[in-house]
Write a protein that holds these residues in place. Structure first.
Motif, short mmCIF file in Angstrom:
data_model
loop_
_atom_site.label_atom_id
_atom_site.label_comp_id
_atom_site.label_asym_id
_atom_site.label_seq_id
_atom_site.Cartn_x
_atom_site.Cartn_y
_atom_site.Cartn_z
N LEU A 1 0.83 -1.20 0.00
CA LEU A 1 0.00 0.00 0.00
C LEU A 1 0.86 1.26 0.00
CD1 LEU A 1 -3.35 0.63 1.65
CD2 LEU A 1 -1.55 2.31 2.05
N VAL A 2 1.87 1.30 0.86
CA VAL A 2 2.75 2.46 0.89
C VAL A 2 3.49 2.61 -0.43
CG1 VAL A 2 4.88 3.34 1.91
CG2 VAL A 2 3.03 2.60 3.39
N SER A 3 3.94 1.50 -0.98
CA SER A 3 4.70 1.56 -2.23
C SER A 3 3.84 2.07 -3.38
CB SER A 3 5.26 0.17 -2.57
OG SER A 3 6.12 0.23 -3.68
N VAL A 4 2.58 1.65 -3.44
CA VAL A 4 1.69 2.14 -4.50
C VAL A 4 1.44 3.63 -4.34
CG1 VAL A 4 -0.68 2.06 -5.36
CG2 VAL A 4 0.58 -0.07 -5.00
N LEU A 5 1.24 4.09 -3.11
CA LEU A 5 0.99 5.51 -2.90
C LEU A 5 2.21 6.37 -3.26
CD1 LEU A 5 -1.10 5.56 0.40
CD2 LEU A 5 -1.90 5.69 -1.96
N LEU A 6 3.38 5.78 -3.22
CA LEU A 6 4.59 6.51 -3.63
C LEU A 6 4.83 6.43 -5.13
CD1 LEU A 6 7.12 5.52 -0.81
CD2 LEU A 6 6.05 7.75 -1.17
N GLY B 1 12.31 1.86 -9.65
CA GLY B 1 13.15 2.52 -8.67
C GLY B 1 12.39 2.88 -7.41
N LEU B 2 11.16 3.37 -7.58
CA LEU B 2 10.32 3.69 -6.43
C LEU B 2 9.96 2.43 -5.65
CD1 LEU B 2 8.05 6.34 -8.15
CD2 LEU B 2 9.59 6.78 -6.22
N ALA B 3 9.76 1.31 -6.35
CA ALA B 3 9.44 0.06 -5.67
C ALA B 3 10.62 -0.40 -4.81
CB ALA B 3 9.08 -1.02 -6.70
N VAL B 4 11.82 -0.41 -5.39
CA VAL B 4 13.00 -0.84 -4.63
C VAL B 4 13.26 0.11 -3.47
CG1 VAL B 4 15.49 -1.22 -4.76
CG2 VAL B 4 14.01 -2.02 -6.62
N ALA B 5 13.10 1.41 -3.71
CA ALA B 5 13.31 2.39 -2.64
C ALA B 5 12.34 2.17 -1.50
CB ALA B 5 13.17 3.80 -3.20
N SER B 6 11.05 1.98 -1.82
CA SER B 6 10.05 1.79 -0.77
C SER B 6 10.30 0.50 -0.01
CB SER B 6 8.64 1.81 -1.36
OG SER B 6 8.46 0.76 -2.31
N LEU B 7 10.74 -0.55 -0.70
CA LEU B 7 11.05 -1.82 -0.02
C LEU B 7 12.21 -1.64 0.95
CD1 LEU B 7 10.84 -4.86 0.40
CD2 LEU B 7 12.21 -5.18 -1.68
N GLU B 8 13.25 -0.96 0.52
CA GLU B 8 14.41 -0.80 1.39
C GLU B 8 14.08 0.12 2.57
OE1 GLU B 8 17.92 0.14 -0.88
OE2 GLU B 8 17.87 -1.79 -1.94
N MET B 9 13.24 1.13 2.36
CA MET B 9 12.80 1.97 3.48
C MET B 9 11.95 1.16 4.45
SD MET B 9 11.97 5.76 1.88
CE MET B 9 11.07 5.25 0.42
N LYS C 1 -7.69 5.99 -10.48
CA LYS C 1 -6.55 5.21 -10.96
C LYS C 1 -5.73 4.62 -9.81
CE LYS C 1 -1.97 4.96 -12.23
NZ LYS C 1 -0.75 5.26 -11.46
N LEU C 2 -5.37 5.44 -8.82
CA LEU C 2 -4.55 4.91 -7.73
C LEU C 2 -5.30 3.87 -6.92
CD1 LEU C 2 -2.31 7.72 -6.16
CD2 LEU C 2 -1.61 5.52 -7.10
N THR C 3 -6.60 4.05 -6.74
CA THR C 3 -7.38 3.06 -6.00
C THR C 3 -7.45 1.75 -6.79
OG1 THR C 3 -8.70 4.83 -5.01
CG2 THR C 3 -9.58 2.61 -4.84
#
Length: 513
Positions: free
Chosen positions: A177-182, A206-214, A360-362
């Motif tokens: 959920l957080v990753s999608v919102l980013l 890149g946003l997916a990998v960043a959110s996972l590492e965070m 779209k985001l939902t």
């Protein structure tokens, strides 16, 4: 603890026990070695991508569940425009106008539609022929696995066996959920260097990998002893500065809409205080408890959750996170729904009749959150076909770059002037110039509305060209994943090799695209 068990301290007292409602499932669904994806159509063996792969799909033998009708727009127009059923219905009006070449802002050449089909089919054949059943549905899971590294499986395997299936699912829901919102467009200048392997990733991956590492560092958790979670208190302490640091944003590595992304997660902290959906510990992952215990959920050989139930959780539960500037009807904020001049109207038309919803985001959240619930807990989502293709710039750009849609001269001129003004304001050099508009601009709303209808048409023609029908036919999420979204990106890279931008750029605040 059972498959759906959870300590009572994490449930509101009004909910029945999950373990009571699903005790009969514990023996039949305790194995994760044969995952099913509850919004697919076929049974398939696990693939080489690992035992937790989202690729495999569910058997088609399911009890028939009657879907609730969308609210009556004449009685409650706001509820109607917030429903998933309204998206395809409202966009179909624009599709009919497009087929008659009667749009306000685009010329339409349907003779070029076969070119769109041929391009998408060629990509699908290149990557998946002859076994099209291995195509995963569109979702965030695939972005985490960029570069062929199965990061989701590695994450699951890193947790001790004492973490049961239901808690594993909650953790993935927290992350997804957080990753999608980013996951709004990051822009061409931003990149992320993985702290784990030193490789550089861009855009959605890149946003997916960043959110996972965070996530793994506990950035979104308030519990120092449990980093692998997202909760209200953890999000509340976020700032634009901490988010920028987590995303490695600098003057030399800027990202589009940093403030919007950070503020979206900060507002999420408030939304998670809704205990009905998110439990006493205010976690996104607790929606699994709400869904399993919901009276519309059927417990047979597997849990069957009506898609509108999940949709209601996301639309109602996450409603407070969207910016207040969005369209409002009867005092209700509609989210990703916009007025459009192309919609038929007369002197007696009500305000709601000019609005086209997309959400779209939902929808991206729905597609993405269904995957871990289906793979780990074998939940089947009935009515998932109510969702549409995602109206965003990759899917929509495909139809511009293949010649189906051409921006009319007066709008092209206006968009290019805006691009030039933004470039001057930001001190950017213009290697490749494309028209630029705000997300609320009539051009963008019309483009998105037509995209929804074209994607439905594209799916039918792609299946015909691939010779697939019945149970073998690709679902819309599969076509989005393997064809239109990927195709939109690839044709942009060929057409504009320096920037790889879509044919129309959208000024983003990090909360729409």
């Amino acid at each position: 603890m059972g498959l759906f068990s959870k300590s009572s301290s994490n449930r509101t007292s009004s909910k029945p026990s999950i373990s009571e409602r699903s005790a009969s499932l514990a023996s039949s669904n305790s194995s994760l070695q044969s995952p099913t994806l509850g919004f697919g159509k076929r049974s398939s063996p696990p693939t080489s991508s690992g035992p937790f792969s989202p690729t495999t799909t569910a058997p088609s033998h399911r009890p028939q569940i009657k879907m609730p009708k969308a609210p009556d727009p004449l009685v409650d127009p706001a509820a109607y425009l917030r429903s998933i059923g309204s998206v395809r219905a409202r966009c179909s009006v624009l599709l009919e106008k497009a087929l008659d070449n009667d749009l306000n802002h685009f010329d339409v050449d349907m003779s070029k539609f076969d070119d769109s089909v041929a391009f998408v089919v060629s990509i699908i054949k290149r990557d998946f022929a002859p076994d099209y059943s291995t195509i995963p549905p569109h979702g965030r899971w695939q972005h985490f696995n960029v570069g062929g590294k199965d990061r989701v499986t590695h994450l699951l395997q890193s947790w001790p066996s004492s973490v049961d299936t239901s808690e594993r699912t909650r953790r993935l829901l927290d992350l997804f959920l957080v990753s999608v919102l980013l996951d709004a467009g990051a822009g061409t200048a931003w990149s992320y260097k993985s702290k784990e392997n030193g490789k550089v990733y861009r855009r959605s991956e890149g946003l997916a990998v960043a959110s996972l590492e965070m996530f793994k560092t506990g950035m979104f958790s308030s519990d120092p002893d449990q980093p692998f979670r997202v909760d209200s208190d953890g999000l509340r302490r976020l700032t634009v500065e901490t988010m920028g640091k987590g995303l490695q944003v600098t003057a030399q590595n800027p990202i589009t809409g940093l403030d919007g992304r950070a503020n979206l997660l900060i507002r999420l902290s408030k939304a998670l205080e809704n205990r009905q959906y998110f439990g006493d510990d205010s976690r996104p992952g607790n929606i699994i408890d709400y869904l399993i215990s919901h009276p519309t959920t059927q417990i047979s050989s597997v849990p069957i959750v009506p898609l509108p139930t999940l949709w209601h959780v996301l639309m109602d539960g996450l409603g407070p996170i969207w910016p207040a500037s969005r369209s409002v009807v009867d005092g209700v904020s509609l989210g990703d729904a916009w007025p459009l001049s192309s919609m038929p109207r007369d002197s007696n038309s009500a305000e709601w009749e000019t609005i086209v919803p997309f959400h779209k985001l939902t929808q991206w959240l729905c597609y993405s959150l269904m995957q871990p619930m289906s793979v780990l807990m074998h939940i089947h989502f009935a009515g998932a076909e109510l969702m549409t293709g995602l109206p965003e710039y990759r899917n929509g750009g495909l139809f511009i770059d293949t010649g189906v849609l051409t921006l009319k001269p007066e709008q092209m001129k206006r968009g290019l002037e805006r691009f030039s003004a933004e470039a001057d304001r930001n001190g950017q050099k213009c290697m490749e110039v494309v028209p630029m508009f705000e997300a609320s601009d009539d051009v963008v709303v019309e483009w998105r509305a037509v995209t929804v209808g074209f994607l439905d048409m594209l799916l039918a023609k792609v299946n015909t060209e691939l010779g697939l029908s019945g149970e073998e036919a690709l679902s819309l999420p599969q076509m989005l994943e393997a064809g239109s979204w990927k195709g939109g990106r690839e044709i942009a890279e060929v057409t504009r090799p320096n920037t790889k931008e879509p044919p129309i750029m959208i000024i983003s605040d990090g909360t729409v695209f």
